[in-house]
Design a protein around this motif. Structure first.
Motif, PDB file in Angstrom:
ATOM      1  N   VAL A  52     -54.613  37.275 -43.425  1.00 14.31           N
ATOM      2  CA  VAL A  52     -53.771  36.097 -43.243  1.00 14.31           C
ATOM      3  C   VAL A  52     -52.588  36.425 -42.351  1.00 14.31           C
ATOM      4  CG1 VAL A  52     -54.365  35.085 -45.483  1.00 14.31           C
ATOM      5  CG2 VAL A  52     -52.439  36.642 -45.305  1.00 14.31           C
ATOM      6  N   ILE A  53     -51.908  35.365 -41.945  1.00 17.68           N
ATOM      7  CA  ILE A  53     -50.599  35.510 -41.317  1.00 17.68           C
ATOM      8  C   ILE A  53     -49.592  35.325 -42.443  1.00 17.68           C
ATOM      9  CG2 ILE A  53     -48.968  34.529 -39.685  1.00 17.68           C
ATOM     10  CD1 ILE A  53     -51.366  33.621 -38.019  1.00 17.68           C
ATOM     11  N   PHE A  70     -54.560  41.275 -47.473  1.00 20.16           N
ATOM     12  CA  PHE A  70     -54.228  41.233 -48.888  1.00 20.16           C
ATOM     13  C   PHE A  70     -55.522  41.482 -49.657  1.00 20.16           C
ATOM     14  CE2 PHE A  70     -50.496  39.367 -47.263  1.00 20.16           C
ATOM     15  CZ  PHE A  70     -49.537  39.324 -48.262  1.00 20.16           C
ATOM     16  N   SER A  71     -55.524  42.507 -50.501  1.00 15.64           N
ATOM     17  CA  SER A  71     -56.709  42.856 -51.283  1.00 15.64           C
ATOM     18  C   SER A  71     -56.352  42.912 -52.761  1.00 15.64           C
ATOM     19  CB  SER A  71     -57.255  44.226 -50.858  1.00 15.64           C
ATOM     20  OG  SER A  71     -57.579  44.238 -49.492  1.00 15.64           O
ATOM     21  N   LEU A  72     -57.181  42.265 -53.576  1.00 19.73           N
ATOM     22  CA  LEU A  72     -57.012  42.310 -55.032  1.00 19.73           C
ATOM     23  C   LEU A  72     -57.954  43.361 -55.593  1.00 19.73           C
ATOM     24  CD1 LEU A  72     -57.090  38.516 -55.955  1.00 19.73           C
ATOM     25  CD2 LEU A  72     -55.103  39.989 -55.862  1.00 19.73           C
ATOM     26  N   TYR A  73     -57.397  44.279 -56.354  1.00 17.20           N
ATOM     27  CA  TYR A  73     -58.198  45.293 -57.036  1.00 17.20           C
ATOM     28  C   TYR A  73     -57.964  45.171 -58.524  1.00 17.20           C
ATOM     29  CZ  TYR A  73     -59.051  47.399 -52.514  1.00 17.20           C
ATOM     30  OH  TYR A  73     -59.452  47.604 -51.222  1.00 17.20           O
ATOM     31  N   GLU A  74     -58.721  45.908 -59.313  1.00 14.70           N
ATOM     32  CA  GLU A  74     -58.579  45.843 -60.762  1.00 14.70           C
ATOM     33  C   GLU A  74     -57.197  46.264 -61.225  1.00 14.70           C
ATOM     34  OE1 GLU A  74     -61.802  48.370 -61.923  1.00 14.70           O
ATOM     35  OE2 GLU A  74     -63.112  46.651 -62.288  1.00 14.70           O
ATOM     36  N   ARG A  75     -56.583  47.200 -60.514  1.00 14.79           N
ATOM     37  CA  ARG A  75     -55.306  47.747 -60.977  1.00 14.79           C
ATOM     38  C   ARG A  75     -54.088  47.117 -60.324  1.00 14.79           C
ATOM     39  NH1 ARG A  75     -58.195  53.056 -60.511  1.00 14.79           N
ATOM     40  NH2 ARG A  75     -59.008  53.357 -62.589  1.00 14.79           N
ATOM     41  N   GLY A 102     -52.630  22.344 -45.830  1.00 14.16           N
ATOM     42  CA  GLY A 102     -51.832  23.219 -44.976  1.00 14.16           C
ATOM     43  C   GLY A 102     -52.374  24.630 -44.885  1.00 14.16           C
ATOM     44  N   SER A 103     -53.443  24.926 -45.615  1.00 11.98           N
ATOM     45  CA  SER A 103     -54.031  26.267 -45.673  1.00 11.98           C
ATOM     46  C   SER A 103     -52.970  27.322 -45.943  1.00 11.98           C
ATOM     47  CB  SER A 103     -54.782  26.597 -44.385  1.00 11.98           C
ATOM     48  OG  SER A 103     -55.860  25.733 -44.215  1.00 11.98           O
ATOM     49  N   SER A 104     -52.194  27.107 -47.000  1.00  9.20           N
ATOM     50  CA  SER A 104     -51.132  28.059 -47.319  1.00  9.20           C
ATOM     51  C   SER A 104     -51.101  28.330 -48.816  1.00  9.20           C
ATOM     52  CB  SER A 104     -49.778  27.543 -46.855  1.00  9.20           C
ATOM     53  OG  SER A 104     -49.405  26.404 -47.594  1.00  9.20           O
ATOM     54  N   LEU A 105     -50.618  29.510 -49.138  1.00  7.99           N
ATOM     55  CA  LEU A 105     -50.445  29.940 -50.517  1.00  7.99           C
ATOM     56  C   LEU A 105     -49.096  30.631 -50.599  1.00  7.99           C
ATOM     57  CD1 LEU A 105     -51.617  30.488 -53.392  1.00  7.99           C
ATOM     58  CD2 LEU A 105     -52.567  32.595 -52.451  1.00  7.99           C
ATOM     59  N   SER A 106     -48.293  30.286 -51.594  1.00  9.02           N
ATOM     60  CA  SER A 106     -46.959  30.866 -51.748  1.00  9.02           C
ATOM     61  C   SER A 106     -46.937  31.774 -52.969  1.00  9.02           C
ATOM     62  CB  SER A 106     -45.903  29.775 -51.904  1.00  9.02           C
ATOM     63  OG  SER A 106     -45.851  28.989 -50.744  1.00  9.02           O
ATOM     64  N   LEU A 107     -46.543  33.021 -52.750  1.00  8.52           N
ATOM     65  CA  LEU A 107     -46.461  34.028 -53.802  1.00  8.52           C
ATOM     66  C   LEU A 107     -45.054  34.587 -53.878  1.00  8.52           C
ATOM     67  CD1 LEU A 107     -49.596  36.174 -52.871  1.00  8.52           C
ATOM     68  CD2 LEU A 107     -49.505  34.329 -54.536  1.00  8.52           C
ATOM     69  N   THR A 108     -44.804  35.346 -54.915  1.00  5.75           N
ATOM     70  CA  THR A 108     -43.607  36.159 -55.019  1.00  5.75           C
ATOM     71  C   THR A 108     -44.070  37.566 -55.365  1.00  5.75           C
ATOM     72  OG1 THR A 108     -42.321  34.284 -55.805  1.00  5.75           O
ATOM     73  CG2 THR A 108     -41.406  36.456 -56.181  1.00  5.75           C
ATOM     74  N   LEU A 109     -43.744  38.530 -54.511  1.00  6.76           N
ATOM     75  CA  LEU A 109     -44.101  39.926 -54.737  1.00  6.76           C
ATOM     76  C   LEU A 109     -42.838  40.710 -55.032  1.00  6.76           C
ATOM     77  CD1 LEU A 109     -46.602  40.445 -51.774  1.00  6.76           C
ATOM     78  CD2 LEU A 109     -47.120  39.833 -54.135  1.00  6.76           C
ATOM     79  N   ASP A 110     -42.691  41.149 -56.254  1.00  5.47           N
ATOM     80  CA  ASP A 110     -41.488  41.873 -56.695  1.00  5.47           C
ATOM     81  C   ASP A 110     -40.212  41.129 -56.331  1.00  5.47           C
ATOM     82  OD1 ASP A 110     -42.914  43.873 -57.908  1.00  5.47           O
ATOM     83  OD2 ASP A 110     -42.811  45.230 -56.193  1.00  5.47           O
ATOM     84  N   PRO A 113     -40.159  36.199 -51.812  1.00  5.06           N
ATOM     85  CA  PRO A 113     -41.079  35.106 -51.511  1.00  5.06           C
ATOM     86  C   PRO A 113     -41.976  35.445 -50.320  1.00  5.06           C
ATOM     87  CG  PRO A 113     -38.805  34.323 -51.580  1.00  5.06           C
ATOM     88  CD  PRO A 113     -38.765  35.811 -51.624  1.00  5.06           C
ATOM     89  N   VAL A 114     -43.259  35.110 -50.442  1.00  5.29           N
ATOM     90  CA  VAL A 114     -44.242  35.368 -49.399  1.00  5.29           C
ATOM     91  C   VAL A 114     -45.074  34.112 -49.211  1.00  5.29           C
ATOM     92  CG1 VAL A 114     -46.177  36.809 -48.667  1.00  5.29           C
ATOM     93  CG2 VAL A 114     -44.389  37.787 -50.091  1.00  5.29           C
ATOM     94  N   THR A 115     -45.268  33.713 -47.960  1.00  4.95           N
ATOM     95  CA  THR A 115     -46.129  32.580 -47.651  1.00  4.95           C
ATOM     96  C   THR A 115     -47.312  33.089 -46.841  1.00  4.95           C
ATOM     97  OG1 THR A 115     -44.223  31.099 -47.611  1.00  4.95           O
ATOM     98  CG2 THR A 115     -46.250  30.302 -46.585  1.00  4.95           C
ATOM     99  N   LEU A 116     -48.523  32.794 -47.323  1.00  5.07           N
ATOM    100  CA  LEU A 116     -49.751  33.207 -46.650  1.00  5.07           C
ATOM    101  C   LEU A 116     -50.374  31.996 -45.984  1.00  5.07           C
ATOM    102  CD1 LEU A 116     -51.352  35.272 -49.560  1.00  5.07           C
ATOM    103  CD2 LEU A 116     -49.719  36.039 -47.851  1.00  5.07           C
TER     104      LEU A 116
END
Length: 141
Positions: A52-53, A70-75, A102-110, A113-116
């Motif tokens: 993603v951008i 961005f990769s999701l793993y078990e841990r 809008g093809s977007s997803l908003s996260l918070t990492l630690d 704010p992050v917008t994908l």
């Protein structure tokens, strides 16, 4: 057109200069891309992955805007640009649900704010996997 400067290198100086350039190229093209693989191997089974951008930061000051993996793993969640960084699921929050229009997803990492933004199908699969995994690990959405 005239040259600004002119110089001649001795054979030893040329050897040192070429060695430094080659060492830099090896670091950029071999060592740095190899670092994400260590986190990928230690993360367990891969649950989802998306390219993603991404832009990091709040509404007034943003950084990023490049292609991230961005990769999701078990841990944990792995974010990779030139090097990789892992985020445990306890520090990952979904701020806004996936926006298909809008093809977007908003996260918070630690707390950041992050917008994908990217492919809507890939982001939708990533969002579904993240929501299920974050919920199952005890973190709240």
């Amino acid at each position: 057109m005239t040259l600004l400067s002119h110089g001649t290198l001795s054979p030893f100086e040329a050897f040192v200069t070429i060695s430094i350039v080659l060492a830099f190229a090896v670091i950029v093209f071999a060592v740095l891309p190899g670092l994400p693989r260590m986190l990928d191997k230690a993360g367990g089974r891969r649950l989802a992955q998306v390219r993603v951008i991404a832009s990091f930061g709040g509404p007034y000051l943003r950084s990023g805007g490049a292609f991230y993996r961005f990769s999701l793993y078990e841990r944990y969640l792995v974010v990779c640009f030139m090097t990789a960084r892992s985020y445990p699921y306890e520090g990952v929050r979904v701020r806004d649900p996936f926006n298909k229009v809008g093809s977007s997803l908003s996260l918070t990492l630690d707390g950041v704010p992050v917008t994908l933004r990217g492919n809507s199908e890939g982001l939708e699969r990533f969002s579904e996997a993240l929501s299920k995994y974050v919920t199952s690990s005890g973190a709240e959405l």
